[in-house]
Design a protein around this motif. Structure first.
Motif, mmCIF file in Angstrom:
data_model
loop_
_atom_site.group_PDB
_atom_site.id
_atom_site.type_symbol
_atom_site.label_atom_id
_atom_site.label_comp_id
_atom_site.label_asym_id
_atom_site.label_seq_id
_atom_site.Cartn_x
_atom_site.Cartn_y
_atom_site.Cartn_z
ATOM 1 N N ARG A 177 -4.203 89.283 44.013
ATOM 2 C CA ARG A 177 -4.938 88.012 44.012
ATOM 3 C C ARG A 177 -4.691 87.232 42.718
ATOM 4 N NH1 ARG A 177 -10.425 88.990 46.041
ATOM 5 N NH2 ARG A 177 -9.357 88.689 47.993
ATOM 6 N N ASP A 178 -4.715 87.934 41.589
ATOM 7 C CA ASP A 178 -4.512 87.299 40.289
ATOM 8 C C ASP A 178 -3.241 87.824 39.633
ATOM 9 O OD1 ASP A 178 -6.995 85.889 40.402
ATOM 10 O OD2 ASP A 178 -8.015 87.772 39.897
ATOM 11 N N ARG A 179 -2.723 87.049 38.712
ATOM 12 C CA ARG A 179 -1.560 87.463 37.943
ATOM 13 C C ARG A 179 -1.918 88.744 37.186
ATOM 14 N NH1 ARG A 179 2.559 84.252 34.511
ATOM 15 N NH2 ARG A 179 2.532 85.480 32.617
ATOM 16 N N PRO A 180 -1.107 89.806 37.306
ATOM 17 C CA PRO A 180 -1.470 91.082 36.678
ATOM 18 C C PRO A 180 -1.309 91.035 35.164
ATOM 19 C CG PRO A 180 0.696 91.259 37.638
ATOM 20 C CD PRO A 180 0.162 89.909 38.034
ATOM 21 N N THR A 181 -1.997 91.933 34.502
ATOM 22 C CA THR A 181 -1.886 92.050 33.052
ATOM 23 C C THR A 181 -0.868 93.108 32.663
ATOM 24 O OG1 THR A 181 -3.681 93.652 33.035
ATOM 25 C CG2 THR A 181 -4.270 91.327 32.699
ATOM 26 N N MET A 183 -7.522 95.083 36.156
ATOM 27 C CA MET A 183 -6.295 95.540 36.763
ATOM 28 C C MET A 183 -6.603 96.114 38.144
ATOM 29 S SD MET A 183 -3.519 98.410 35.498
ATOM 30 C CE MET A 183 -3.438 97.666 33.929
ATOM 31 N N PRO A 184 -5.796 95.787 39.148
ATOM 32 C CA PRO A 184 -6.046 96.310 40.496
ATOM 33 C C PRO A 184 -5.993 97.835 40.534
ATOM 34 C CG PRO A 184 -4.421 94.551 40.548
ATOM 35 C CD PRO A 184 -4.672 94.864 39.117
ATOM 36 N N ARG A 185 -6.821 98.409 41.360
ATOM 37 C CA ARG A 185 -6.928 99.863 41.456
ATOM 38 C C ARG A 185 -5.601 100.525 41.788
ATOM 39 N NH1 ARG A 185 -11.239 101.571 45.503
ATOM 40 N NH2 ARG A 185 -9.586 101.147 46.959
ATOM 41 N N ARG A 186 -4.807 99.893 42.679
ATOM 42 C CA ARG A 186 -3.539 100.522 43.072
ATOM 43 C C ARG A 186 -2.556 100.620 41.900
ATOM 44 N NH1 ARG A 186 -0.679 95.635 46.348
ATOM 45 N NH2 ARG A 186 0.677 95.079 44.645
ATOM 46 N N LEU A 187 -2.674 99.737 40.912
ATOM 47 C CA LEU A 187 -1.823 99.819 39.729
ATOM 48 C C LEU A 187 -2.406 100.750 38.673
ATOM 49 C CD1 LEU A 187 -0.800 96.067 39.323
ATOM 50 C CD2 LEU A 187 0.547 97.924 40.333
ATOM 51 N N ARG A 188 -3.726 100.814 38.584
ATOM 52 C CA ARG A 188 -4.385 101.687 37.604
ATOM 53 C C ARG A 188 -4.027 103.143 37.799
ATOM 54 N NH1 ARG A 188 -10.377 99.574 37.687
ATOM 55 N NH2 ARG A 188 -9.640 99.412 39.784
ATOM 56 N N ARG A 189 -3.768 103.543 39.029
ATOM 57 C CA ARG A 189 -3.484 104.943 39.335
ATOM 58 C C ARG A 189 -2.073 105.372 38.954
ATOM 59 N NH1 ARG A 189 -5.368 105.235 45.481
ATOM 60 N NH2 ARG A 189 -6.301 103.197 45.321
ATOM 61 N N LEU A 190 -1.184 104.431 38.663
ATOM 62 C CA LEU A 190 0.215 104.751 38.382
ATOM 63 C C LEU A 190 0.412 105.184 36.934
ATOM 64 C CD1 LEU A 190 1.890 101.741 40.234
ATOM 65 C CD2 LEU A 190 1.642 104.093 41.053
ATOM 66 N N PRO A 191 1.422 106.051 36.679
ATOM 67 C CA PRO A 191 1.715 106.430 35.287
ATOM 68 C C PRO A 191 2.198 105.221 34.485
ATOM 69 C CG PRO A 191 3.299 107.421 36.818
ATOM 70 C CD PRO A 191 2.283 106.701 37.644
ATOM 71 N N THR A 192 2.114 105.342 33.170
ATOM 72 C CA THR A 192 2.433 104.240 32.262
ATOM 73 C C THR A 192 3.602 104.617 31.362
ATOM 74 O OG1 THR A 192 0.095 103.673 32.237
ATOM 75 C CG2 THR A 192 1.438 102.724 30.518
ATOM 76 N N LEU A 193 4.466 103.630 31.028
ATOM 77 C CA LEU A 193 5.501 103.863 30.022
ATOM 78 C C LEU A 193 4.835 104.218 28.704
ATOM 79 C CD1 LEU A 193 8.210 101.054 30.463
ATOM 80 C CD2 LEU A 193 8.446 103.481 30.930
ATOM 81 N N PRO A 194 5.471 105.056 27.888
ATOM 82 C CA PRO A 194 4.827 105.482 26.645
ATOM 83 C C PRO A 194 4.676 104.379 25.607
ATOM 84 C CG PRO A 194 7.054 106.346 26.782
ATOM 85 C CD PRO A 194 6.764 105.697 28.102
ATOM 86 N N VAL A 195 5.431 103.290 25.750
ATOM 87 C CA VAL A 195 5.402 102.205 24.768
ATOM 88 C C VAL A 195 5.128 100.898 25.494
ATOM 89 C CG1 VAL A 195 6.777 100.974 23.054
ATOM 90 C CG2 VAL A 195 7.116 103.418 23.374
ATOM 91 N N PRO A 196 4.162 100.096 25.037
ATOM 92 C CA PRO A 196 3.954 98.787 25.661
ATOM 93 C C PRO A 196 5.196 97.912 25.505
ATOM 94 C CG PRO A 196 2.132 99.336 24.211
ATOM 95 C CD PRO A 196 3.203 100.353 23.976
ATOM 96 N N VAL A 197 5.430 97.025 26.454
ATOM 97 C CA VAL A 197 6.579 96.123 26.439
ATOM 98 C C VAL A 197 6.093 94.747 26.001
ATOM 99 C CG1 VAL A 197 8.328 95.014 27.860
ATOM 100 C CG2 VAL A 197 7.779 97.420 28.220
ATOM 101 N N ASP A 198 6.448 94.390 24.765
ATOM 102 C CA ASP A 198 6.046 93.092 24.225
ATOM 103 C C ASP A 198 4.535 92.894 24.359
ATOM 104 O OD1 ASP A 198 6.525 90.715 22.923
ATOM 105 O OD2 ASP A 198 7.087 89.636 24.733
#
Length: 123
Positions: free
Chosen positions: A37-41, A1-16
């Protein structure tokens, strides 16, 4: 996962089964999932948003539009790069890598309702 996304808070429940990050900073809101660069997870929740662009995207997105209570009110599937989409009734949108939007829209509504404390409905 890109670093800029890793730093963001996460929803408490995964979506699907997909982790959804919350665009909590102006930079995160501006960039969204663009220029990766790549499709995010993971997906990205953009609160307070009625309009998104896909400029700089290298893959298609599914957009799940949410109302003020966190209910999914519309789903745009397979939105290609270099497009603008908006929903006047929306108060937030979740950007997801193109996939299974109908199932994801219900999961997004459930996950976002956990944040707002409201009940959900299907699209």
């Amino acid at each position: 996962m890109p670093r800029r996304l890793r730093r963001l808070p996460t929803l408490p429940v995964p979506v699907d089964g997909i982790e959804v990050r919350i665009a909590a900073t102006p930079r995160a809101r501006l960039l969204g999932l663009a220029w990766l660069r790549d499709r995010p997870t993971c997906g990205l929740l953009l609160p307070g948003t009625r309009c998104v662009h896909t400029f700089g995207m290298r893959f298609a997105l599914d957009l799940v539009w949410l109302d003020a209570r966190g209910r999914a009110i519309r789903v745009d599937t397979g939105v290609p790069p270099r497009r603008v989409r908006w929903c006047g009734a929306a108060r937030a949108v979740v950007e997801l890598p193109e996939g299974r939007p109908q199932r994801s829209s219900r999961a997004v509504a459930y996950a976002s309702s956990r944040l707002t404390g409201s009940r959900t409905s299907d699209v």
